[in-house]
Design a protein around this motif. Structure first.
Motif, PDB file in Angstrom:
ATOM      1  N   PRO A  93       6.885 -19.105   7.068  1.00 16.82           N
ATOM      2  CA  PRO A  93       6.197 -17.968   7.680  1.00 16.82           C
ATOM      3  C   PRO A  93       6.021 -16.855   6.653  1.00 16.82           C
ATOM      4  CG  PRO A  93       8.434 -18.194   8.555  1.00 16.82           C
ATOM      5  CD  PRO A  93       8.189 -19.365   7.646  1.00 16.82           C
ATOM      6  N   ALA A  94       4.945 -16.124   6.791  1.00 19.42           N
ATOM      7  CA  ALA A  94       4.681 -15.016   5.869  1.00 19.42           C
ATOM      8  C   ALA A  94       5.754 -13.947   6.027  1.00 19.42           C
ATOM      9  CB  ALA A  94       3.305 -14.425   6.159  1.00 19.42           C
ATOM     10  N   ALA A  95       6.109 -13.337   4.896  1.00 20.14           N
ATOM     11  CA  ALA A  95       7.058 -12.231   4.946  1.00 20.14           C
ATOM     12  C   ALA A  95       6.410 -11.071   5.692  1.00 20.14           C
ATOM     13  CB  ALA A  95       7.422 -11.808   3.525  1.00 20.14           C
ATOM     14  N   PRO A  96       7.196 -10.306   6.419  1.00 19.97           N
ATOM     15  CA  PRO A  96       6.613  -9.178   7.138  1.00 19.97           C
ATOM     16  C   PRO A  96       5.964  -8.194   6.161  1.00 19.97           C
ATOM     17  CG  PRO A  96       9.020  -9.141   7.297  1.00 19.97           C
ATOM     18  CD  PRO A  96       8.635 -10.386   6.572  1.00 19.97           C
ATOM     19  N   ALA A  97       4.865  -7.616   6.595  1.00 20.97           N
ATOM     20  CA  ALA A  97       4.185  -6.620   5.777  1.00 20.97           C
ATOM     21  C   ALA A  97       5.040  -5.359   5.717  1.00 20.97           C
ATOM     22  CB  ALA A  97       2.820  -6.294   6.374  1.00 20.97           C
ATOM     23  N   PRO A  98       5.016  -4.660   4.588  1.00 23.18           N
ATOM     24  CA  PRO A  98       5.738  -3.383   4.548  1.00 23.18           C
ATOM     25  C   PRO A  98       5.117  -2.425   5.557  1.00 23.18           C
ATOM     26  CG  PRO A  98       4.371  -3.660   2.580  1.00 23.18           C
ATOM     27  CD  PRO A  98       4.304  -4.945   3.353  1.00 23.18           C
ATOM     28  N   ALA A  99       5.954  -1.575   6.133  1.00 19.08           N
ATOM     29  CA  ALA A  99       5.468  -0.666   7.170  1.00 19.08           C
ATOM     30  C   ALA A  99       6.200   0.657   7.114  1.00 19.08           C
ATOM     31  CB  ALA A  99       5.635  -1.294   8.548  1.00 19.08           C
ATOM     32  N   LEU A 100       5.433   1.721   7.349  1.00 20.28           N
ATOM     33  CA  LEU A 100       5.968   3.075   7.444  1.00 20.28           C
ATOM     34  C   LEU A 100       5.729   3.566   8.866  1.00 20.28           C
ATOM     35  CD1 LEU A 100       5.266   5.962   4.901  1.00 20.28           C
ATOM     36  CD2 LEU A 100       5.651   6.343   7.314  1.00 20.28           C
ATOM     37  N   ILE A 101       6.808   3.819   9.575  1.00 18.71           N
ATOM     38  CA  ILE A 101       6.732   4.378  10.920  1.00 18.71           C
ATOM     39  C   ILE A 101       7.152   5.831  10.791  1.00 18.71           C
ATOM     40  CG2 ILE A 101       7.610   4.271  13.284  1.00 18.71           C
ATOM     41  CD1 ILE A 101       8.106   1.195  11.329  1.00 18.71           C
ATOM     42  N   LEU A 102       6.260   6.743  11.125  1.00 18.66           N
ATOM     43  CA  LEU A 102       6.507   8.166  10.964  1.00 18.66           C
ATOM     44  C   LEU A 102       6.761   8.818  12.314  1.00 18.66           C
ATOM     45  CD1 LEU A 102       6.551  10.678   9.092  1.00 18.66           C
ATOM     46  CD2 LEU A 102       4.082  10.882   9.529  1.00 18.66           C
ATOM     47  N   MET A 103       7.919   9.432  12.438  1.00 12.13           N
ATOM     48  CA  MET A 103       8.247  10.183  13.638  1.00 12.13           C
ATOM     49  C   MET A 103       7.600  11.561  13.548  1.00 12.13           C
ATOM     50  SD  MET A 103      10.057   7.856  15.031  1.00 12.13           S
ATOM     51  CE  MET A 103      10.262   8.804  16.521  1.00 12.13           C
ATOM     52  N   CYS A 104       7.194  12.087  14.697  1.00 14.55           N
ATOM     53  CA  CYS A 104       6.619  13.424  14.771  1.00 14.55           C
ATOM     54  C   CYS A 104       7.053  14.045  16.087  1.00 14.55           C
ATOM     55  CB  CYS A 104       5.089  13.344  14.699  1.00 14.55           C
ATOM     56  SG  CYS A 104       4.247  14.935  14.858  1.00 14.55           S
ATOM     57  N   GLY A 105       7.505  15.281  16.033  1.00 10.61           N
ATOM     58  CA  GLY A 105       7.894  15.974  17.252  1.00 10.61           C
ATOM     59  C   GLY A 105       8.670  17.233  16.946  1.00 10.61           C
ATOM     60  N   ARG A 106       8.798  18.061  17.946  1.00  7.42           N
ATOM     61  CA  ARG A 106       9.527  19.315  17.807  1.00  7.42           C
ATOM     62  C   ARG A 106      11.012  19.036  17.573  1.00  7.42           C
ATOM     63  NH1 ARG A 106       5.859  19.482  21.817  1.00  7.42           N
ATOM     64  NH2 ARG A 106       4.293  21.124  21.718  1.00  7.42           N
ATOM     65  N   SER A 107      11.696  20.027  17.049  1.00  7.07           N
ATOM     66  CA  SER A 107      13.157  19.934  16.948  1.00  7.07           C
ATOM     67  C   SER A 107      13.726  19.686  18.337  1.00  7.07           C
ATOM     68  CB  SER A 107      13.730  21.234  16.384  1.00  7.07           C
ATOM     69  OG  SER A 107      13.355  21.394  15.045  1.00  7.07           O
ATOM     70  N   PHE A 108      14.745  18.829  18.401  1.00  9.54           N
ATOM     71  CA  PHE A 108      15.433  18.467  19.637  1.00  9.54           C
ATOM     72  C   PHE A 108      14.536  17.712  20.609  1.00  9.54           C
ATOM     73  CE2 PHE A 108      18.178  21.700  17.892  1.00  9.54           C
ATOM     74  CZ  PHE A 108      19.429  21.161  18.088  1.00  9.54           C
ATOM     75  N   SER A 109      13.523  17.016  20.094  1.00  5.77           N
ATOM     76  CA  SER A 109      12.659  16.212  20.960  1.00  5.77           C
ATOM     77  C   SER A 109      13.200  14.800  21.164  1.00  5.77           C
ATOM     78  CB  SER A 109      11.238  16.140  20.390  1.00  5.77           C
ATOM     79  OG  SER A 109      11.248  15.507  19.130  1.00  5.77           O
ATOM     80  N   GLY A 110      14.166  14.382  20.346  1.00  6.02           N
ATOM     81  CA  GLY A 110      14.727  13.038  20.443  1.00  6.02           C
ATOM     82  C   GLY A 110      14.277  12.116  19.321  1.00  6.02           C
TER      83      GLY A 110
END
Length: 184
Positions: free
Chosen positions: A10-27
């Motif tokens: 199987p192909a190796a997983p593609a590199p990925a960047l998951i970016l969080m966005c939200g106010r302070s104390f949003s979780g």
């Protein structure tokens, strides 16, 4: 012969960047940790980088220090992505130019990019700040720093194609699967 039928691995997983966005104390940190575990992704936290540097963003930092922290985060993320890894960036990601910089980094490393926006209401974020002051789960954010942050926060625009959640626990399986579909 090992691997799948026909002898192909199987192909190796593609590199990925998951970016969080939200106010302070949003979780964001809670969701970042959940996504990191579910997607075998490393977490790069700008708050943690600040702490390594002896700084605490909730006390107010000069823009020059935030620039240095963002540069260090970008170095770490680049290393992960060029090694074909997955990474969750845990930050408020506001204003928009910061999100655009992460998109550019993902593109230059031929990585998938997913923006996750925690649209937690301000009153909930403020309640969590007050609860944190009673229970000390993380460093405090001064009232004036929180007020400036909330006043200047730039949520994602419609053209940014983000996944939006309120961080309610019942939405986490939807979010995890939605991110997985976008990066695989």
């Amino acid at each position: 012969m090992s691997g799948t039928a026909g002898g192909h691995l199987p192909a190796a997983p593609a590199p990925a960047l998951i970016l969080m966005c939200g106010r302070s104390f949003s979780g964001k940190t809670t969701v970042a940790q959940m996504l990191g575990a579910a997607l075998s992704a490393e977490i790069v936290s700008l708050d943690s980088i600040n702490e390594e540097r002896g700084l605490f963003g909730g006390q107010g930092l000069p823009i020059e220090e935030w620039i240095r922290t963002n540069e260090e985060a970008a170095r770490r993320v680049t290393t992960i992505l060029t090694g074909r890894g997955r990474v969750v960036v845990d930050d408020t990601s506001s204003p928009r130019f910061l999100r655009d910089n992460w998109r550019t980094l993902a593109a230059t490393t031929a990585s998938k990019f997913v923006l996750v926006y925690l649209n937690t209401p301000e009153n909930v974020a403020r309640d969590r700040l007050l609860q944190n002051r009673r229970e000390s789960h993380r460093n405090d954010v001064l009232d004036e720093v929180m007020a400036d942050h909330l006043d200047g926060f730039e949520p994602p625009d419609a053209d940014e194609e983000c996944l939006t959640t309120s961080s309610a626990s019942e939405e986490m399986s939807w979010l995890r699967e939605s991110v997985r579909r976008r990066i695989e």
